[in-house]
Design an enzyme around this catalytic site. Structure first.
Site, PDB file in Angstrom:
ATOM      1  N   PHE A   1      34.576  38.360  45.822  1.00 35.45           N
ATOM      2  CA  PHE A   1      34.456  38.319  44.357  1.00 35.45           C
ATOM      3  C   PHE A   1      33.008  38.423  43.911  1.00 35.45           C
ATOM      4  O   PHE A   1      32.619  37.884  42.883  1.00 35.45           O
ATOM      5  CB  PHE A   1      35.113  37.063  43.775  1.00 35.45           C
ATOM      6  CG  PHE A   1      36.553  36.898  44.161  1.00 35.45           C
ATOM      7  CD1 PHE A   1      37.494  37.851  43.816  1.00 35.45           C
ATOM      8  CD2 PHE A   1      36.972  35.788  44.876  1.00 35.45           C
ATOM      9  CE1 PHE A   1      38.823  37.718  44.191  1.00 35.45           C
ATOM     10  CE2 PHE A   1      38.294  35.651  45.254  1.00 35.45           C
ATOM     11  CZ  PHE A   1      39.225  36.617  44.903  1.00 35.45           C
TER      12      PHE A   1
ATOM     13  N   ILE B   1      37.500  43.997  51.501  1.00 31.79           N
ATOM     14  CA  ILE B   1      37.440  42.543  51.301  1.00 31.79           C
ATOM     15  C   ILE B   1      38.806  42.010  50.856  1.00 31.79           C
ATOM     16  O   ILE B   1      38.910  40.977  50.206  1.00 31.79           O
ATOM     17  CB  ILE B   1      36.328  42.155  50.308  1.00 31.79           C
ATOM     18  CG1 ILE B   1      36.525  42.851  48.953  1.00 31.79           C
ATOM     19  CG2 ILE B   1      34.962  42.500  50.877  1.00 31.79           C
ATOM     20  CD1 ILE B   1      35.547  42.365  47.883  1.00 31.79           C
TER      21      ILE B   1
ATOM     22  N   GLY C   1      33.558  50.827  44.981  1.00 36.15           N
ATOM     23  CA  GLY C   1      33.790  51.093  46.392  1.00 36.15           C
ATOM     24  C   GLY C   1      34.587  52.362  46.596  1.00 36.15           C
ATOM     25  O   GLY C   1      34.099  53.339  47.179  1.00 36.15           O
TER      26      GLY C   1
ATOM     27  N   GLN D   1      45.303  44.469  42.758  1.00 38.80           N
ATOM     28  CA  GLN D   1      43.961  44.217  42.230  1.00 38.80           C
ATOM     29  C   GLN D   1      44.009  43.843  40.755  1.00 38.80           C
ATOM     30  O   GLN D   1      43.333  42.925  40.304  1.00 38.80           O
ATOM     31  CB  GLN D   1      43.088  45.464  42.385  1.00 38.80           C
ATOM     32  CG  GLN D   1      42.524  45.638  43.773  1.00 38.80           C
ATOM     33  CD  GLN D   1      41.655  44.471  44.162  1.00 38.80           C
ATOM     34  OE1 GLN D   1      40.630  44.203  43.555  1.00 38.80           O
ATOM     35  NE2 GLN D   1      42.068  43.747  45.171  1.00 38.80           N
TER      36      GLN D   1
ATOM     37  N   GLU E   1      37.700  45.014  39.024  1.00 35.65           N
ATOM     38  CA  GLU E   1      37.180  44.009  38.102  1.00 35.65           C
ATOM     39  C   GLU E   1      37.786  44.043  36.710  1.00 35.65           C
ATOM     40  O   GLU E   1      37.847  43.026  36.023  1.00 35.65           O
ATOM     41  CB  GLU E   1      35.648  44.139  38.038  1.00 35.65           C
ATOM     42  CG  GLU E   1      35.036  43.687  39.344  1.00 35.65           C
ATOM     43  CD  GLU E   1      33.614  44.155  39.569  1.00 35.65           C
ATOM     44  OE1 GLU E   1      32.711  43.358  39.328  1.00 35.65           O
ATOM     45  OE2 GLU E   1      33.408  45.302  39.998  1.00 35.65           O
TER      46      GLU E   1
END
Ligand SMILES: Cc1cc2nc3c(=O)[nH]c(=O)nc-3n(C[C@H](O)[C@H](O)[C@H](O)COP(=O)(O)OP(=O)(O)OC[C@H]3O[C@@H](n4cnc5c(N)ncnc54)[C@H](O)[C@@H]3O)c2cc1C
Lengths: 703, 329
Positions: A236, A462, A505, A595, A662
């Site tokens: 995060f 991640i 990413g 996500q 995000e």
């Protein structure tokens, strides 16, 4: 730019490493059980917030059986100074915050190291500390720029005049608390030296960046540092760059000449790996009689440490969200005797949009407009800040589609009138946004003689599903099935690539993978047959990234929340949360949904639960474990859904994709706060919306 | 973690002997609190005696209606036991409102009663705490005390007792069975925990080496009409910020009998005797309930951040009593 034709991209391919993760076969940084002779280091944290170490007495523990070394500022290996002053571990006797690492014990077992560390006697010369952020803090200053390189302040037009003459206006201050990243896997490193070569198994969001940083710190050629991060249990943002764990493990291993492992304790995570700064944000909005914004003003006060500057870009979303001729944003920092704040999921946008989207809701009420309609009326045709065209912008579609799915039509705007037994019920909406960044990266693609393909890139998974998404992208670029493609990631030996951060990413790595794989396909085509030692091509996207201008690249979304508030207790429940996003082409619908839902869950958690509770007397966050620092539990998240509109973007990157890591957390807290207001008539302007902030302000029950 | 001896007791007498002989020995139940505190350095025993193999793992319903609960019964088993679910719903509900499924599977009745406060200063050995280090001071009074006591605290300590189960047992008038170096004795649950006064380090009236063997819940004809209401900062897996256990017997619109206890507001499960007395024989109305609770709360003392607990306890108690009286659907 032409967007690649797809077959694998867009499908719901399951995580490639999923079975390995659920069976425990996937090894995380702290789980390299084939490495022999490992020692353990346990950090000792300062118990003062400011001052200097006078004396460290290691005599009682130094000679204990199994204790290998006691590291202090007096004997720690010298490190090269870097801009990231948090990494100067044990380089000074000065203490900059409570919880800072001031010593460490290395021992043959974890238990011995920890017990000895707790027995270490440290005397301090303590100084008065200053740890509380206030709107008019005496140390407030204007940083050169805000992260990473945005202007600190912006101003267009005559904001004060426009506000003074507006038909409708609001002027409110919103506060967000310190928030802690708390990934499931705490920061961990296993460090091994072979002569002057350093190998790290490290939990991070970018092995390449950690390699570069460690090489600088220890004054080594980057080629002498090898960082591996196959599996990472979340970050995060808190693992975006090298953290103290990597430095301390490497120092310790050098000193005791054997592999040393460090897995931080949850308590450490609340002091030494970063957190989201608390913010105090004043928003002023002015609108004409039709609800068209005439002025937007957003003034941010937030904190940094005395060690280094960290300037969260809290107001940047305000610069681009809505059209208004007069606009102003400012950021001021207080330098406190606190740990340095760092990135946490959607730094900037997340706290900033809580404030802006709450204020928009308040303005809608002032203007007597549906909050959806207010946003639609203020939709800018171009980026209001740069004047550039949007590469694509689907906020209005997201609002409309979300409204249909949520059942927004016919909403009674009156607050505090819907009862269900003891519960007041309301709904709220807020917009989401996040930039569609991309950075340069390198990738290698190989065709093997047996018909399989291997792609290598220093990407980092991640928990997002990056490995899987890149496999899909590679397969499509190679025009083969995903079953013959293997994507190797998480290894600094694969060369330069950006971190898993800034939601960039997949865009950045995907770009390099697309380029490498496309070139490989062409190369294979030229060869006709693949030679015994395969064909390998290398790609670098620096030029493409350089050429990526002319548009504003940005994702948008809309979030809808239903809130129920108990009139007797102030308890808040959010039975429904729905988001619709315009994020370009979705590469993997399964991992993307996860996500987006994950971001929304974290946003809900921010709205209702999360808060680092500062004790000003000590200068630390006292609720430093997951029993006291609440994150939303499953029971808090009942019906949560994420959708996306069909958004074709031919400009953003070859995949036509925007980052999704995000945007889900942006706006959620405002949607919830707006729903709570609609339910109760009470506006909570400081997060989290705890029951004690509502109790006593709620209407007395009539129904 | 400090090194320690570990043994597994095969008799209660043996367990008592071992612990009584060593002032730094402790009993180990499910370990969900003790082991955490050892990792934090708050508890530093040099000997642990595991008592979970002792035969106190049954729930038994006596002919007279008394429910006898072994000290080693796991929280999840107790909550699911038919005699508890139907006969003592308040107890089952309180247990299920606590911790998480995994923790309840480990946690024992004895350990749950003796779990220690969640006050953040108590749990942090780098800070003063009168309960942990008598005389060192109490930073909570001016620091973080949002979830600390409004009833029964003292200048030295305002810790709250965190158990949900104990609140239900306090309302039900349970009796704790103990065996120790000086033989067996029974302690009313209400007298198991003590108020801090000048001795905040002493949570209970147990003597070193005394082992809890079980809890007896005496027959209460109206216990079937009982319930537990817990308020917490998230929907699950959080300690209470306020809770109430109640059993109510209403006849002809009058309160014939009532049992009431509050949680998360005091250093012990707070049996609300004043409120109970004010309710008995009075009309079962919201106004009556409110007046009685307010009488109980008259002694409450609020600090900067925990005053909300007073109206909160009042509201949930009135609501729960109304539910039990059938006045609210
Ligand atoms: C994250 C978290 C959340 C939690 N949430 C809640 C909650 O919401 N509500 C709630 O009520 N509880 C909650 N708990 C606490 C949990 O209920 C207790 O940890 C548990 O009940 C303790 O029981 P145990 O058997 O594990 O005790 P142990 O940890 O084994 O022992 C606790 C203490 O009791 C002593 N002891 C144990 N058995 C005996 C005996 N028979 N005789 C004498 N002494 C004995 C031990 O020496 C020790 O001092 C939570 C715990 C955690 C970790």
């Amino acid at each position: 730019m032409s967007v690649t034709a797809t077959r694998a991209v867009g499908s719901a391919l399951g995580r490639i490493e999923g079975p390995a993760k659920v069976t425990g076969a996937a090894k995380y940084a702290g789980e390299q059980d084939d490495i022999q002779d490992v020692a353990y280091v346990w950090p000792v944290q300062s118990t003062i917030a400011k001052g200097r170490i006078r004396h460290i007495d290691d005599a009682p523990i130094r000679d204990r059986p199994q204790v290998l070394a006691v590291l202090t500022p007096d004997n720690a290996p010298h490190l090269q100074p870097l801009a990231d002053a948090e990494l100067a571990v044990l380089q000074t006797r000065n203490v900059a915050y409570r919880g800072q690492i001031v010593a460490a014990v290395v021992a043959q077992t974890l238990e011995t190291a920890r017990e000895a560390a707790e027995q270490l006697q440290i005397e301090y010369d303590e100084e008065a500390h200053d740890v509380e952020l206030t709107q008019d803090h005496q140390s407030l200053y204007k940083p050169e720029h805000v992260n990473p390189s945005f202007p600190t302040d912006t101003e267009q037009g005559e904001v004060d005049h426009a506000l003074a003459t507006a038909a409708f206006s609001v002027d409110h201050t919103y506060e967000t608390p310190a928030l802690h990243n708390n990934p499931m896997e705490p920061h961990a490193t296993l460090a091994i030296w072979h002569g002057d070569e350093l190998t790290l198994y490290d939990s991070n969001q970018g092995a390449y960046s950690v390699q570069q940083t460690l090489a600088q710190l220890f004054d080594l050629d980057p080629a002498a540092v090898h960082v591996m991060s196959q599996h990472v249990g979340g970050g995060f943002g808190s693992k975006g760059t090298a953290r103290v764990n990597a430095v301390l493990a490497a120092m310790s291993a050098r000193l005791v000449r054997r592999p040393v492992k460090l897995a931080l304790h949850r308590h450490h995570q609340f002091a030494v790996v970063g957190y989201r700064t608390p913010t105090i944000q004043r928003i002023k909005l002015g609108a004409d009689a039709d609800g068209r914004l005439t002025a937007i003003s957003h003034d941010v006060v937030e904190q940094t440490s005395t060690l280094m500057e960290f300037a969260e870009q809290t107001a940047i979303a305000t610069r681009i969200m809505y059209a208004a001729p007069n606009r102003r944003t400012t950021h001021r920092l207080a330098r406190l005797d606190m740990p340095t704040p760092r990135w946490m999921r959607a730094p900037g946008e997340c706290p900033g949009m809580y404030a802006l989207e709450s204020a928009m809701d308040e303005l809608a009420i002032e203007c007597d407009l549906d909050p959806l309609e207010l946003r639609i009326r203020n939709e800018p045709a171009r980026d209001p800040e740069s004047g550039k065209p949007w590469s694509s912008r689907s906020l209005v579609e997201c609002l409309r589609d979300g409204a249909d799915r949520f059942g927004w039509a016919g909403r009674d705007p009156r607050p505090a009138v819907r009862y269900d037994g003891s519960w007041l019920v309301g709904t709220g909406v807020a917009a989401s946004t996040y930039p569609a960044y991309a950075g340069p990266a390198t990738a290698a693609a190989r065709a093997e003689r047996d018909g399989t393909f291997v792609v290598r890139i220093t990407a980092s998974d991640i928990g997002t599903g990056a490995r899987t998404a890149l496999t899909q992208i590679a397969a499509d670029a190679l025009r083969v099935g995903t079953d013959v493609v293997r994507v190797d990631i998480g290894d600094s030996a694969f060369g330069q690539a950006n971190i898993a951060g800034g939601s960039m990413g997949t865009a950045s790595w995907g770009w390099a993978v697309t380029k490498a794989c496309t070139e490989l396909r062409e190369e294979v085509g030229r060869h006709g047959e693949i030679p015994v030692d395969g064909i390998e091509v290398h790609a670098d996207t620096s030029a493409e990234i350089e050429a990526r201008t002319g548009y504003k690249f940005q994702g948008f979304g809309a979030q809808f929340a239903e809130a129920r508030v108990n009139v007797d207790t102030g308890e808040v429940r959010v039975p429904r949360l729905l988001g619709v996003f315009g994020v370009g082409r979705v590469i993997n619908s399964r991992t993307a949904r996860s996500q987006l839902i994950g971001g929304m869950t974290m946003g809900l958690s921010m709205a209702l639960h999360e808060e680092g509770v500062l004790d000003p007397a000590f200068g630390d966050y006292v609720n430093h474990d997951l029993a006291e620092y609440h994150v939303a539990s499953c029971a808090d998240v009942t019906d949560i859904a994420a959708h996306w509109v069909d958004e074709q973007d031919d400009h953003v990157n070859p995949m036509g994709s925007k980052g999704i890591g995000e945007i889900g957390i942006v706006g959620t807290a405002a949607a919830v706060a707006n729903a709570v207001h609609h339910a109760t008539g009470v506006r909570v302007r400081d997060l989290p919306i705890r029951l004690d902030k509502l109790l006593g302000r709620l209407p007395t029950r009539t129904g | 973690m400090k090194a320690f001896q570990f043994s597994r007791a095969d008799s209660a007498a043996g367990a008592v002997r071992s612990v009584a002989a060593n002032p730094r020995a402790m009993f180990l139940g499910g370990g969900t609190n003790l082991v955490d505190l050892m990792k934090l350095g708050v508890e530093r025993p040099d000997e642990l005696v595991d008592i979970t193999r002792l035969p106190f793992d049954r729930v038994h319903l006596d002919a007279d209606g008394t429910v006898r609960i072994g000290a080693n019964v796991r929280n999840s088993d107790l909550a699911a036991h038919p005699a508890v679910r139907t006969g003592l719903p308040v107890l089952s509900q309180a247990l299920l409102a606590g911790a998480s499924g995994q923790l309840r599977n480990m946690a024992t009745v004895g350990g749950n009663l003796l779990q220690r406060t969640r006050c953040v200063y108590f749990q942090d050995v780098t800070k003063p705490c009168n309960k942990r280090r008598p005389g060192s001071g109490c930073p909570a009074r001016t620091g973080q005390h949002r979830n600390l006591a409004v009833l029964g605290g003292s200048e030295t300590c305002i810790a709250t007792h965190p158990s949900d189960m104990a609140v239900a047992l306090a309302a039900l008038g349970a009796q704790v069975a103990v065996t120790g170096p000086d033989g067996d004795r029974g302690i009313p649950l209400e007298e198991l925990h003590r108020l801090p006064g000048e001795l905040p380090d002493q949570d209970t009236t147990l003597r070193h080496g005394e082992l809890i063997t079980g809890v007896a819940v005496p027959a209460l004809p109206f216990a079937e009409r009982s319930a537990y209401r817990k308020v917490r900062d998230r929907a699950s897996y959080a300690f209470a910020v306020a809770s109430v256990a109640a059993a109510l017997d209403v006849h002809d619109g009058l309160v014939r009998d009532v049992r009431l206890a509050f949680g998360a507001v005091a250093p012990k499960p707070w049996r609300a005797h004043i409120a109970e007395d004010a309710l008995r024989g009075r009309p079962a109305t919201a106004a009556g309930f409110r007046a009685a609770v307010e009488a109980e709360l008259a002694a409450a003392v609020a600090l900067r951040d925990n005053g909300f607990k007073i109206p909160l306890i009042s509201n949930i108690t009135v609501g729960l009593l109304q539910d039990l009286a059938g006045a609210r659907s």
